[in-house]
Write an enzyme that holds these catalytic residues in place. Structure first.
Site, PDB file in Angstrom:
ATOM      1  N   GLU A   1      -4.941   0.707   4.307  1.00 43.68           N
ATOM      2  CA  GLU A   1      -6.149   0.916   5.096  1.00 43.68           C
ATOM      3  C   GLU A   1      -6.896  -0.354   5.498  1.00 43.68           C
ATOM      4  O   GLU A   1      -7.623  -0.360   6.491  1.00 43.68           O
ATOM      5  CB  GLU A   1      -7.082   1.866   4.319  1.00 43.68           C
ATOM      6  CG  GLU A   1      -6.522   3.277   4.334  1.00 43.68           C
ATOM      7  CD  GLU A   1      -7.077   4.186   3.256  1.00 43.68           C
ATOM      8  OE1 GLU A   1      -7.686   5.206   3.622  1.00 43.68           O
ATOM      9  OE2 GLU A   1      -6.885   3.908   2.067  1.00 43.68           O
TER      10      GLU A   1
ATOM     11  N   THR B   1       7.420  -4.464   3.913  1.00 39.42           N
ATOM     12  CA  THR B   1       6.702  -3.198   4.111  1.00 39.42           C
ATOM     13  C   THR B   1       5.195  -3.426   4.131  1.00 39.42           C
ATOM     14  O   THR B   1       4.466  -2.692   4.802  1.00 39.42           O
ATOM     15  CB  THR B   1       7.073  -2.181   3.018  1.00 39.42           C
ATOM     16  OG1 THR B   1       6.778  -2.726   1.729  1.00 39.42           O
ATOM     17  CG2 THR B   1       8.546  -1.815   3.092  1.00 39.42           C
TER      18      THR B   1
END
Length: 752
Positions: free
Chosen positions: A713, A642
């Site tokens: 991010e 992930t």
């Protein structure tokens, strides 16, 4: 769900998403997919002007349509909170939040001016087309360039965001330096455009109670907003958002469809759903415009002498939205003379908002582009220039880093990319009609943790449930919380259930800032550790327990047992321990929070090194990003599968910023014109080629108990700069205003 080994630790292993099957089969439901008896549907009528007032609204034709229940406007809206403070959510910037239907004033184009509620969506949409609104338009201004002279220093925000204090004498040092770059940089306005449109389904439960399904990154933020605006008791409002179809920051704040749906449901005393259409997704938050002036200088030895970074950012007329754009220039590299300024100028649009790594891709594009430009003036390799000026501490505040493995990221990324084979001369690499360019950039993003609570419940059938109110916007939160909990009690992941996205669950902040893994993960671990201790106490208290004299640190929890590490034959099962303790469930709720001492002593950041290859059609100017290597130093990686997905998504986001994404404003109308995903171009599968992600080994022991840093991010930060630098290397053309479109590639003069 995949079967997982009970002996191999789950944390640190690549596990498939526990919610994956629900998503691919369509069983996962989103805000607009929940239904209720007697559900009504609302459709928003949007303003046709950018500034002015409503002179009149004629709703008679709409009301005459069979199936229309009501048309709400500012003239007949129910009573709600009047003071602006009631509308301020957890992440609202200073100023007065937008209040739908507050009065007759128009603050921006696309502002909701009416809500048609009907028995079904098609009727509501048709009736909305019959609402006639007349306006008294005023002169608007949506061009940031034209108002930059009115820029002002923004008020202090709740996040404490402010440019760092200057150091040294940047002006004098810049003037005296022999090698310098002094240029303007700009990134186009971008809209978030997640797959799931913003929607709210409000289920009327009777007696003033409502259940709200909202597209939001923080259900408790929505709950607080509703209770404050509509004056409802907290216990009468439950908000759920178990699945979010992308958000990227657009779901941090409650958007206007929520207000309208709740307003209609309370007034009509029936369930109401309001879904925005794709073009209406362009009527609220976006990545703001920012005018950047970047000056950077070095001596002949390639040592930085001065950095000056000045920014004017755009904000709405009613709020002071701020981003940390200039801070990166003050801390990324060692330099003794640095000065930064950040100002805002008001334009007549909705308030901008956080969009994946807010401020960092913008500021780092200017800094990393300027560093690349400086490297050519110095005739030094761009990577060597960065290593030459490597910051061992946070140059902005002088604090040491909790951890920093950027050197290793540079090395591993360069080796995997083959950077040493790069011919430094622009336009020197070519294949057929395509020019080949190699560029690189650095990435940096805050590594944060927020106070978060979680609950863990273990039952005698060896099932474990963990819960916290946080969200999963596609990042894999369900999965990593399941992994953490499974490891804590030595259970297979199939026996663990994670519950999130429900305002009735333990407290959690909004899901943003890449802090969720560190925050929710640490809270889940803390709750599970207390359950472990209670369970172990029952095991020790058993008559003739083989663990009677053992300490918990010498016991392994695995395979549904607690066993001595030194002698696994001595063990107690979970079921036997709970039977002995005469309990069928063990529950604990704990809160995890960052160490204030460490926050004061250290700076915490995730770092990356991005290497990009582009191919540019010399005749047509078409740019293809054919290869990217992104080496990331982010502490402990909870789930490589992930985690890689998060970096891939961020890199694709950066490719869009570099080459395609641009919200085009018609300043005469004050409206974004390409308000659809046919004309607002995002990268698609055919645009994406080879992306390799490398996770650099980094030991982190000061930031949070898990030793993790956020990943959502960092993937976008620096990516656009690396691509722009590669385009220069390929073409000799320096493009400082993103996106890099065909006209800019063909029309820009070659750099001297």
């Amino acid at each position: 769900m995949q079967q997982t080994s009970m002996h191999e630790p789950h944390v640190g292993s690549p596990r498939s998403r526990v919610d994956g099957r629900l998503k691919v089969t369509g069983a996962a439901r989103y805000a607009a997919e929940y239904t209720a008896p007697d559900l009504a549907h609302g459709y928003v009528v949007s303003s046709a002007i950018a500034k002015g007032r409503i002179k009149s609204i004629d709703t008679s034709a709409a009301m005459a349509v069979p199936g229309v229940i009501q048309v709400f406007t500012h003239q007949n809206r129910p009573r709600t909170a009047w003071r602006s403070k009631a509308y301020q959510d957890d992440v609202a910037p200073p100023g007065t939040p937008f209040r739908p239907f507050y009065d007759d004033k128009i603050l921006y184009s696309g502002q909701p001016v009416a809500l048609v509620v009907a028995e079904d969506f098609e009727i509501a949409r048709h009736a909305a087309s019959l609402v006639r609104v007349t306006y008294e338009a005023e002169r608007h201004e949506t061009d940031l360039e034209k108002v930059r002279g009115k820029a002002y220093k923004p008020p202090k925000s709740r996040s404490g965001m402010a440019p760092p204090a200057p150091r040294g004498d940047a002006e004098a040092a810049f003037g005296a330096a022999p090698f310098k770059v002094d240029e303007a940089y700009r990134i186009a306005i971008e809209h978030h455009n997640p797959m799931e449109m913003h929607a709210s389904t409000v289920v009327w439960e009777g007696d003033g109670k409502i259940t709200v399904y909202d597209k939001i990154q923080g259900v408790q933020n929505t709950q607080t907003y509703i209770t404050h605006v509509f004056g409802l008791p907290t216990e009468d409002v439950r908000v759920l958002s178990p699945f979010v179809g992308g958000a990227f920051g657009a779901g941090l704040r409650p958007q206007y469809q929520l207000f309208l749906a709740v307003m209609a449901a309370l007034e009509l005393k029936r369930s109401v759903r309001v879904v925005l259409e794709r073009d209406q997704m362009f009527t609220f938050t976006y990545r703001p415009d920012a005018l950047q002036e970047m000056a950077i200088a070095a001596n002949p030895d390639a040592v930085l002498q001065a950095i000056r970074h000045d920014v004017v950012g755009g904000t709405s007329s009613f709020e002071d939205y701020q981003e940390s754009i200039v801070s990166w220039s003050a801390m990324m590299y060692h330099c003794e003379n640095v000065a930064t300024t950040y100002k805002l100028a008001k334009i007549d649009t909705y308030t901008p908002g956080d969009m994946r790594a807010p401020g960092a891709p913008t500021g780092m594009f200017a800094l990393e582009s300027a560093m690349d430009e400086l490297s050519y003036k110095l005739k030094i390799d761009p990577l060597q220039l960065r290593l030459k000026n490597y910051a061992e501490i946070n140059e902005g505040d002088g604090k040491p880093f909790t951890s920093k493995e950027l050197r290793a990221a540079y090395q591993l990324g360069a080796e995997r990319f083959g950077w040493s084979r790069r011919n430094p001369v622009p336009r020197s690499m070519k294949e057929g009609r395509e020019l080949i360019g190699w560029g690189m950039a650095s990435g940096m993003w805050e590594a944060m943790m927020q106070k978060t609570s979680a609950r863990a419940v273990l039952t005698i059938d060896e099932k474990l449930e963990v819960s916290t109110a946080t969200a999963d916007i596609g990042t894999g939160t369900y999965t990593i919380l399941t992994q953490i909990a499974a490891d804590a009690l030595g259970l297979p992941m199939e026996k663990v259930t994670a519950k999130i996205g429900d305002s009735s669950l333990p407290m959690s902040p909004v899901e943003g800032g890449s802090w969720t893994a560190a925050s929710a993960g640490s809270a889940v671990q803390a709750a599970c550790n207390v359950v472990r201790e209670k369970l172990f106490a029952h095991a020790r208290g058993m008559d003739g327990s083989p663990l009677a004299n053992a300490e918990i640190g010498r016991v392994a929890f695995r395979d549904g047992k607690m066993e001595l590490i030194a002698d696994p034959s001595r063990f107690v099962t979970i079921q036997d321990a709970m039977r002995a303790g005469r309990v069928d469930r063990i529950e604990a709720e704990e809160t995890a929070a960052p160490s204030r001492i460490n926050q004061m002593r250290y700076a915490a950041y995730t770092h990356s090194a991005i290497f990009a290859e582009v191919r540019v059609d010399e005749e047509l100017g078409r740019v293809r990003v054919t290869r990217i290597v992104d080496a990331v130093a982010a502490g402990k990686i909870l789930n490589p599968k992930t985690a890689r997905s998060q970096i891939l998504g961020g890199v694709v986001f950066g490719i869009g910023m570099a080459l395609t994404e641009e919200s085009m404003m018609d300043h005469n109308l004050g409206r974004f014109m390409n308000h659809n995903i046919a004309e607002y171009h995002v990268p698609v599968n055919a645009d994406i080629h080879d992306i390799e992600v490398i996770f650099v080994e980094e030991h982190e022991d000061k930031l949070n108990p898990l030793g993790v840093k956020g990943l959502g991010e960092i993937g976008i930060v620096g990516t656009a700069a690396a691509i722009a630098n590669a385009v220069f290397h390929a073409t000799g053309r320096r493009i400082r205003h993103l996106p890099i479109t065909l006209d800019k590639v063909i029309g820009t003069k070659e750099a001297a």
